[in-house]
Write an enzyme that holds these catalytic residues in place. Structure first.
Site, PDB file in Angstrom:
ATOM      1  N   LYS A   7     -20.725  -7.511   3.277  1.00 34.34           N
ATOM      2  CA  LYS A   7     -20.083  -6.421   2.145  1.00 34.34           C
ATOM      3  C   LYS A   7     -19.661  -7.605   0.635  1.00 34.34           C
ATOM      4  O   LYS A   7     -20.093  -7.444  -0.364  1.00 34.34           O
ATOM      5  CB  LYS A   7     -18.915  -5.559   2.367  1.00 34.34           C
ATOM      6  CG  LYS A   7     -18.915  -5.015   3.738  1.00 34.34           C
ATOM      7  CD  LYS A   7     -17.253  -3.871   2.924  1.00 34.34           C
ATOM      8  CE  LYS A   7     -17.211  -4.531   4.532  1.00 34.34           C
ATOM      9  NZ  LYS A   7     -16.106  -3.391   5.014  1.00 34.34           N
ATOM     10  N   GLU A  21       1.018  -0.930  -0.082  1.00 37.72           N
ATOM     11  CA  GLU A  21      -0.358  -0.200  -0.022  1.00 37.72           C
ATOM     12  C   GLU A  21       1.044   0.910   0.070  1.00 37.72           C
ATOM     13  O   GLU A  21       1.813   0.583   1.024  1.00 37.72           O
ATOM     14  CB  GLU A  21      -1.024  -0.260   1.487  1.00 37.72           C
ATOM     15  CG  GLU A  21      -2.432   1.308   1.576  1.00 37.72           C
ATOM     16  CD  GLU A  21      -2.652   1.573   2.593  1.00 37.72           C
ATOM     17  OE1 GLU A  21      -3.894   0.806   2.312  1.00 37.72           O
ATOM     18  OE2 GLU A  21      -1.835   2.163   3.427  1.00 37.72           O
ATOM     19  N   GLN A  63      -7.100  -4.850   7.307  1.00 39.33           N
ATOM     20  CA  GLN A  63      -6.274  -3.602   9.127  1.00 39.33           C
ATOM     21  C   GLN A  63      -5.268  -4.455   9.314  1.00 39.33           C
ATOM     22  O   GLN A  63      -5.391  -5.190   9.300  1.00 39.33           O
ATOM     23  CB  GLN A  63      -7.838  -3.912  10.010  1.00 39.33           C
ATOM     24  CG  GLN A  63      -7.324  -3.138  11.168  1.00 39.33           C
ATOM     25  CD  GLN A  63      -7.192  -1.273  10.522  1.00 39.33           C
ATOM     26  OE1 GLN A  63      -5.342  -0.445   9.779  1.00 39.33           O
ATOM     27  NE2 GLN A  63      -8.477  -0.544  10.161  1.00 39.33           N
TER      28      GLN A  63
HETATM   29  P1  FAD Z   1     -17.622  -0.633   6.613  1.00 42.75           P
HETATM   30  O1  FAD Z   1     -18.034  -1.854   5.850  1.00 42.75           O
HETATM   31  O2  FAD Z   1     -19.216   0.073   6.173  1.00 42.75           O
HETATM   32  O3  FAD Z   1     -18.199  -0.529   8.135  1.00 42.75           O
HETATM   33  C1  FAD Z   1     -18.012   0.398   8.939  1.00 42.75           C
HETATM   34  C2  FAD Z   1     -18.704   0.035  10.147  1.00 42.75           C
HETATM   35  O4  FAD Z   1     -20.144  -0.190   9.693  1.00 42.75           O
HETATM   36  C3  FAD Z   1     -18.167  -1.064  10.665  1.00 42.75           C
HETATM   37  O5  FAD Z   1     -17.920  -1.006  12.653  1.00 42.75           O
HETATM   38  C4  FAD Z   1     -19.320  -2.462  10.785  1.00 42.75           C
HETATM   39  O6  FAD Z   1     -19.469  -3.255  11.588  1.00 42.75           O
HETATM   40  C5  FAD Z   1     -20.570  -1.079  10.689  1.00 42.75           C
HETATM   41  N1  FAD Z   1     -21.267  -1.511   9.554  1.00 42.75           N
HETATM   42  C6  FAD Z   1     -21.266  -2.550   8.407  1.00 42.75           C
HETATM   43  N2  FAD Z   1     -22.417  -2.664   7.890  1.00 42.75           N
HETATM   44  C7  FAD Z   1     -23.645  -2.818   9.154  1.00 42.75           C
HETATM   45  C8  FAD Z   1     -24.519  -2.837   8.758  1.00 42.75           C
HETATM   46  N3  FAD Z   1     -25.856  -2.972   8.086  1.00 42.75           N
HETATM   47  N4  FAD Z   1     -25.674  -2.460   9.970  1.00 42.75           N
HETATM   48  C9  FAD Z   1     -25.408  -1.616  11.242  1.00 42.75           C
HETATM   49  N5  FAD Z   1     -23.383  -1.663  11.343  1.00 42.75           N
HETATM   50  C10 FAD Z   1     -23.261  -1.699   9.887  1.00 42.75           C
HETATM   51  N6  FAD Z   1      -9.863   5.374   5.030  1.00 42.75           N
HETATM   52  C11 FAD Z   1      -9.998   6.367   4.449  1.00 42.75           C
HETATM   53  O7  FAD Z   1     -10.711   7.178   4.378  1.00 42.75           O
HETATM   54  N7  FAD Z   1      -8.749   6.382   2.908  1.00 42.75           N
HETATM   55  C12 FAD Z   1      -8.059   4.894   3.004  1.00 42.75           C
HETATM   56  O8  FAD Z   1      -7.504   4.811   2.000  1.00 42.75           O
HETATM   57  C13 FAD Z   1      -8.252   3.673   3.552  1.00 42.75           C
HETATM   58  N8  FAD Z   1      -7.933   2.528   3.177  1.00 42.75           N
HETATM   59  C14 FAD Z   1      -8.481   1.811   4.086  1.00 42.75           C
HETATM   60  C15 FAD Z   1      -7.794   0.841   3.396  1.00 42.75           C
HETATM   61  C16 FAD Z   1      -7.919  -1.048   4.271  1.00 42.75           C
HETATM   62  C17 FAD Z   1      -7.593  -2.276   3.914  1.00 42.75           C
HETATM   63  C18 FAD Z   1      -8.564  -0.847   5.652  1.00 42.75           C
HETATM   64  C19 FAD Z   1      -8.884  -1.923   6.319  1.00 42.75           C
HETATM   65  C20 FAD Z   1      -9.472   0.373   6.092  1.00 42.75           C
HETATM   66  C21 FAD Z   1      -8.902   1.802   5.174  1.00 42.75           C
HETATM   67  N9  FAD Z   1      -9.791   2.251   5.510  1.00 42.75           N
HETATM   68  C22 FAD Z   1      -9.324   4.347   4.940  1.00 42.75           C
HETATM   69  C23 FAD Z   1     -10.407   2.969   7.226  1.00 42.75           C
HETATM   70  C24 FAD Z   1     -11.676   2.670   7.128  1.00 42.75           C
HETATM   71  O9  FAD Z   1     -12.480   3.409   5.795  1.00 42.75           O
HETATM   72  C25 FAD Z   1     -12.159   2.942   8.388  1.00 42.75           C
HETATM   73  O10 FAD Z   1     -12.086   1.798   8.846  1.00 42.75           O
HETATM   74  C26 FAD Z   1     -14.299   2.692   8.195  1.00 42.75           C
HETATM   75  O11 FAD Z   1     -14.087   3.365   9.437  1.00 42.75           O
HETATM   76  C27 FAD Z   1     -14.710   1.884   8.175  1.00 42.75           C
HETATM   77  O12 FAD Z   1     -14.516   1.368   6.392  1.00 42.75           O
HETATM   78  P2  FAD Z   1     -15.121   0.169   6.116  1.00 42.75           P
HETATM   79  O13 FAD Z   1     -15.189   0.243   4.724  1.00 42.75           O
HETATM   80  O14 FAD Z   1     -14.965  -0.826   6.154  1.00 42.75           O
HETATM   81  O15 FAD Z   1     -16.386   0.630   6.424  1.00 42.75           O
END
Ligand code: FAD
Length: 284
Positions: free
Chosen positions: A162, A17, A173
């Site tokens: 997802k 990354e 993560q």
């Molecule tokens: P989601 O999958 O939407 O989940 C977010 C939260 O909502 C979780 O607690 C989940 O349990 C909950 N949730 C999901 N679905 C539901 C539902 N149906 N009902 C209730 N709760 C639900 N951030 C950046 O800004 N830029 C980046 O480039 C970036 N790169 C990343 C790369 C990796 C590999 C990882 C692991 C993280 C990265 N992040 C980045 C951080 C990420 O944006 C944060 O961790 C963010 O808070 C969650 O993103 P997500 O896409 O996992 O969210």
């Protein structure tokens, strides 16, 4: 090339990354980092997206294009949707198409004070539109659970959503204790999450960096790591060496466990990435 094609071959894919550099000449710096990473023959290189006011969102797809066109690298652009409208996402898609992006990591992004969720509440809401637009789509996974979700089983159920929405692979993560990764993998397979999961590891370089990560991601600190930090806290060279060794041990352990892929949070430090790649390559 679609990232789904890197999994399931003879070797465990090792990917990296990078983030858009914040200095005066971000593209020049990104060019240098990509030039060095190219020598490591990465399975793919992912480029982060900063929607938190960093002002560098346009660089993500530009760096992805640079990697593909100049270095023939397999690239992935991250995209967040927190606070975005459908039009914002359409603009981002158009820009990624223009720049030849094939692979996208679909993310919600972290909440920003004063910025409410708009047309997309979770990453799963973004995934179908990206698939429809023709991208190969990955999503984020959390071996110890997402920081805002206190129940790992519930987080895994959200992860399955997802996959159901069209995610084709997962990138995790960072974590410092592989035992969480192995338990998480078992939970995922039991929850019928069948897409490839590549496990992300970050070599630590300072105690401050580890503390930041622990609070930001909720990663557990195993006692061997605490001891290493305490021992070398005031000796940056030894700490760097220890951080590289620790990351290598984690990566080798994951490879021996038979994971689908490993991903290095290389922090735009290709020298560190090279040392790690050389040490772990024989195990992949
Ligand atoms: P989601 O999958 O939407 O989940 C977010 C939260 O909502 C979780 O607690 C989940 O349990 C909950 N949730 C999901 N679905 C539901 C539902 N149906 N009902 C209730 N709760 C639900 N951030 C950046 O800004 N830029 C980046 O480039 C970036 N790169 C990343 C790369 C990796 C590999 C990882 C692991 C993280 C990265 N992040 C980045 C951080 C990420 O944006 C944060 O961790 C963010 O808070 C969650 O993103 P997500 O896409 O996992 O969210």
């Amino acid at each position: 090339m679609q990232i789904t094609n890197v999994f399931g071959g003879e070797h465990i894919p090792l990917s990296y990354e990078i983030f858009p550099p914040k200095g005066e000449l971000p593209m020049e710096e990104a060019h240098d980092v990509l030039a060095e990473l190219t020598k490591l023959d990465p399975a793919f290189v992912s480029v982060t997206y900063s929607a938190g006011g960093g002002g560098n969102t346009g660089f993500t797809s530009e760096i992805a294009r640079l990697g593909r066109e100049t270095f023939n690298l397999n690239m992935m652009a991250h995209l967040t949707c927190m606070g975005s409208t459908k039009d914002d996402v359409e603009d981002a898609i158009a820009l990624m198409h223009e720049r030849g992006v094939e692979n996208v990591l679909a993310l919600r992004g972290d909440p920003v004070p004063g910025k409410e969720a708009r047309d997309f509440q979770f990453a799963k809401d973004l995934i179908p539109r990206l698939r429809e637009a023709g991208f190969c789509v990955g999503a984020a996974a959390y071996p110890e659970g997402h920081a805002a979700c206190l129940d790992l089983d519930e987080d895994v159920r959200h992860l399955k959503e997802k996959q159901d929405a069209g995610a084709q692979f997962l990138v995790t993560q960072l974590f410092f204790d592989n035992r969480y990764a192995y338990k998480f993998l078992d939970k995922c397979r039991a929850a019928r999450i069948r897409i490839p999961i590549t496990f992300g590891i970050m070599p630590f370089m300072s105690k401050a960096q580890v503390s930041r990560m622990v609070f930001m991601c909720g990663a557990s600190l195993p006692s061997p790591l605490v001891k290493v930090l305490a021992r070398w806290e005031h000796d940056p060279d030894s700490l760097r060496k220890a951080g590289i060794e620790y990351a290598c041990q984690q990566l080798i352990g994951l490879a021996q466990h038979g994971v689908d892929g490993v991903h290095l949070y290389s922090m735009n430090k290709p020298d560190v990435a090279r040392e790690i790649a050389e040490a772990v390559r024989p195990y992949l």
